[in-house]
Design an enzyme around this catalytic site. Structure first.
Site, PDB file in Angstrom:
ATOM      1  N   ARG A 144     -10.435 -11.339   1.556  1.00 49.86           N
ATOM      2  CA  ARG A 144     -11.351 -12.313   0.953  1.00 49.86           C
ATOM      3  C   ARG A 144     -10.736 -13.714   0.912  1.00 49.86           C
ATOM      4  NH1 ARG A 144     -11.693  -8.904  -4.506  1.00 49.86           N
ATOM      5  NH2 ARG A 144     -11.316  -7.289  -2.954  1.00 49.86           N
TER       6      ARG A 144
ATOM      7  N   LYS B  40       0.832  -1.205   0.000  1.00 50.41           N
ATOM      8  CA  LYS B  40       0.000   0.000   0.000  1.00 50.41           C
ATOM      9  C   LYS B  40       0.866   1.255   0.000  1.00 50.41           C
ATOM     10  CE  LYS B  40      -3.980  -1.817   2.600  1.00 50.41           C
ATOM     11  NZ  LYS B  40      -5.002  -1.585   1.554  1.00 50.41           N
TER      12      LYS B  40
END
Ligand code: BES
Ligand code: ZN
Ligand code: ZN
Length: 460
Positions: A312, A238
């Protein structure tokens, strides 16, 4: 016992008068000329959050007048404990049993401070619980919300996967629940390959927390929470800005722990299960990579389009495990996508379910509890954007658009077996303060969910 909420009125509790702006004129008409002048000299308009002390003859405070919006709800007076002078307060007018518990709960929630690293103010004014307050309920909500807030506020250095598991085990112990934690390479042995892959690069080993509570023959309710204790993005690192608040990436786990606490504390007649895949998405030589193909618990192969779509992956294995015993209802909560924040902003919980009846009940409770949720579509046509040429599915779609929906569709592939499933893509954090909700960790969706479960599974 609820701190800062008392049952019996001590001598001299100051009356707290709640007035809505549109009631101000008629309320003023019944007051003395001196009081009217005092209020108007101070420009008191009964705007929500506004308050003013009325002086008594002896220089003491005779009454506090506070602006509210009607109907009264959990947040109506939640800002007051943070601003009123020390002392005890009682509502001047009975709010009715329904509002009593909500108001007392809001007061309690308004006394939250995260004091682990810095001394807080420590003391708050006390509210004499209005007639009809369900104090057990106030305490239950307070404990659950404070637990979730504390966990989210903890820096990752002090709340890694091991520490999160310790908190969960402690909670299980308090309520006599059974628990199991599958750690490190045992995740491979027990077939949780994606939890292992996402968490293996971190110093704190990945793990799956599994807690079971209640009558084994009662309806099965399974909670699953994303427990990413820090999300660096992995090799698809990130940006600094994107990484800044990623200690909160276990906000789903924190919420589900809080909800589990409420269900157990209330003794709801359900068989409760809580699954938390707890990992840190870190960077190291053994990190999983873009282009890797993981074989999930379910057997489906997953090509890694982006290592930052890690939530996920760990949820997929946990959901598949949860679905194996075909629960009546499976609930997951996760700080899953930035796209959900783009879609509904920072305050609403993005909610995905194919169960219309469940959604209708949830929406009703979300509104009543002021725990706002918004339904989002499980739009099947977007599934094809996750097609992979060489695996069963890719962990990201080809486009950023609709990213919260594709993430939810990804999860859905692993929920078969559960009779009903609902997914919450949440913020887990207040970036700006609101009454009763200081900047920092926040327990999304759980007050609404608790009321839904309490309604569906009433105590005999
Ligand atoms: N934890 C983040 C999502 C997130 C970001 C939640 C900011 C709340 C605030 C998640 O693991 C993530 O990084 N998702 C990616 C997915 C993308 C790579 C498909 C995202 O949302 O950008
Ligand atoms: Zn991520
Ligand atoms: Zn994440």
């Amino acid at each position: 016992m609820v701190p800062h909420v008392a049952t019996d009125a001590p001598e001299g509790a100051v009356p707290l008068r709640l007035v809505a702006a549109n009631e101000l004129e008629s309320w003023l008409a019944g007051r003395t000329a001196a009081e009217r002048q005092w209020l108007s000299r101070h420009g008191f308009a009964a705007k929500s959050g506004e308050w003013l002390a009325l002086p008594g003859a002896d220089g003491a405070v005779a009454e506090i007048v506070a602006g509210v919006e009607r109907p009264l709800d959990v947040w109506s007076i939640a800002g007051l404990p943070g601003v009123l002078p020390a002392g005890a307060y009682r509502l001047a007018d009975s709010p009715g049993a329904e509002s009593a518990t909500a108001l007392a709960t809001g007061w309690a929630l308004g006394t939250y401070e995260f004091t682990r690293y810095k001394t807080g103010r420590g003391s708050f004014p006390t509210l004499i619980a209005p007639e009809g307050t369900d104090l057990a309920e106030v305490s239950r909500v307070r404990e659950a919300v404070f637990l979730a807030r504390d966990l989210i506020n903890m820096p990752s250095e002090d709340l890694g996967p091991a520490e999160l598991a310790a908190v969960a085990l402690d909670l299980a112990g308090q309520f006599g629940a059974e628990s199991e934690v599958i750690v490190g390479d045992d995740l491979l042995v027990r077939n949780f390959p994606m939890v292992h892959a996402v968490g293996r690069a971190a110093t704190g080993a990945p793990r799956l927390i599994d807690i079971r509570w209640g009558d084994p023959t009662a309806p099965r309710i399974t909670l699953v929470g994303k427990g990413v204790c820090f999300d660096s993005g992995g090799l698809d690192l990130k940006t600094a800005e994107g990484m800044r608040w990623m200690k909160k990436d276990m906000g789903g786990a924190a919420a589900m722990l809080g909800l589990a606490r409420m269900v157990m504390d209330a003794g709801l007649p359900v068989r409760l299960r809580l699954l938390v895949p707890a990992v840190e998405n870190a960077v190291a030589g053994n990190a999983f990579r873009p282009g890797d193909i993981l074989r999930s618990r379910l057997g489906k192969t997953v090509e890694i389009g982006n290592t930052d779509a890690e939530g996920r992956l760990i949820l997929a294995d946990a959901l598949a495990y949860g679905a194996e015993e075909q629960p009546e209802l499976m609930i997951d909560a996760a700080t899953l996508t930035g796209a959900a924040r783009v879609a509904v902003g920072l305050e609403l919980g993005a909610t995905f379910t194919d169960d219309d009846d469940l959604w209708q009940a949830l929406e009703r409770h979300a509104r009543a509890e002021r725990d706002p949720l918004w339904r989002m579509p499980l739009w099947q046509p977007y599934r094809k954007s996750m097609e992979s040429r060489i695996a069963d599915i890719d962990n990201v779609g080809t486009s950023r658009y609709g990213g919260a929906i594709t993430a939810a569709l990804f999860l859905q592939e692993f929920t078969g077996g559960a009779k009903s499933w609902v997914h919450f893509d949440i913020m887990g954090f207040n970036m700006t303060p609101r009454p009763g909700r200081p900047v920092g960790g926040e327990a999304f969706a759980i007050r609404a969910l608790y009321r839904l479960l309490a309604e569906r599974f009433p105590k005999p």
